[in-house]
Design a protein around this motif. Structure first.
Motif, PDB file in Angstrom:
ATOM      1  N   ALA A 179       0.830  -1.207   0.000  1.00 22.16           N
ATOM      2  CA  ALA A 179       0.000   0.000   0.000  1.00 22.16           C
ATOM      3  C   ALA A 179       0.867   1.261   0.000  1.00 22.16           C
ATOM      4  N   GLY A 183       0.893   1.938  -3.747  1.00 25.44           N
ATOM      5  CA  GLY A 183      -0.315   2.748  -3.699  1.00 25.44           C
ATOM      6  C   GLY A 183      -0.049   4.210  -3.444  1.00 25.44           C
ATOM      7  N   MET A 192      -3.747   0.597  -3.663  1.00 20.90           N
ATOM      8  CA  MET A 192      -4.051   1.048  -2.304  1.00 20.90           C
ATOM      9  C   MET A 192      -5.406   0.514  -1.840  1.00 20.90           C
TER      10      MET A 192
END
Length: 220
Positions: A179, A183, A192
């Protein structure tokens, strides 16, 4: 959707696997440490089965100090110790020690709370019959509190999932690392959101299983 999984599927699956490894290994070792600590807190406390004020005070203070530290601070605080014991401070291996030190005291406190809810009259009755303390702990305290202990384990496991996500900020791997690296840093919102959804699903599964097992133990 197919294009996303073709590009990111292997990365996401690898991250999910790393998260599960971190959570399962850290939880298993935290159980080995945390449950005996919780039992020790109960039996050593004033009025406990084997009261020892000095031991209780030391354990209580150490657990309070460790529980007061946010995980990300603890992670950096014990970097030298992690390097010494684990041989590295990055990756799954490098984050296991901080995860255990973060979770075990928390679990010990949850176990202590569950054990203290056991009816004291039952314990006194067993003591009056001359039953050994070990038997009382095993057959009365732990048995009567097992539903609460499972709920505590559920809470601890959910906390571990959150901690592994934070550990991703320092290169520990897992969904948190994906993430952050892909992301956030690479501005891939789809990655994400996928990791967030997976973490939410993981937490829901753990909570549902924990509740189900705890209810079944309460009825038995």
């Amino acid at each position: 959707m197919s294009e996303f999984w073709n590009q990111w599927g292997n990365v996401v699956i690898e991250g999910l696997g790393q998260t599960l490894v971190m959570v399962c290994v850290a939880l298993a070792l935290s159980i080995i440490i945390g449950i005996p600590l919780g039992v020790l807190l109960v039996i050593a406390r004033p009025g406990g089965l084997n009261s020892n004020f000095t031991l209780y005070s030391i354990l209580n203070s150490v657990i309070n100090v460790l529980r007061s530290l946010p995980f990300i601070i603890l992670l950096f605080l014990i970097l030298p110790l992690t390097k010494l014991i684990m041989g590295t401070t990055i990756g799954v291996q490098g984050v296991l020690l901080p995860l255990i030190i973060y979770t075990a005291p928390y679990l010990a406190r949850l176990v202590e709370t569950s054990l203290l809810e056991v009816d004291g009259g039952v314990i006194e009755a067993y003591q009056a019959m001359g039953i050994s303390h070990f038997h009382i702990i095993r057959s009365v305290l732990l048995r009567e509190a097992r539903g609460g202990i499972i709920r505590g384990l559920t809470i601890a496991m959910i906390g571990l999932i959150g901690a592994t996500a934070m550990a991703g900020l320092v290169g520990a791997g897992g969904l948190g690392s994906i993430a952050y690296q892909y992301g956030f840093l690479r501005n891939e919102p789809a990655v994400m959101y996928t990791t967030i959804i997976l973490l939410i699903v993981l937490v829901q599964i753990v909570q549902s299983l924990g509740n189900t097992i705890a209810k079944s133990l309460d009825r038995s």
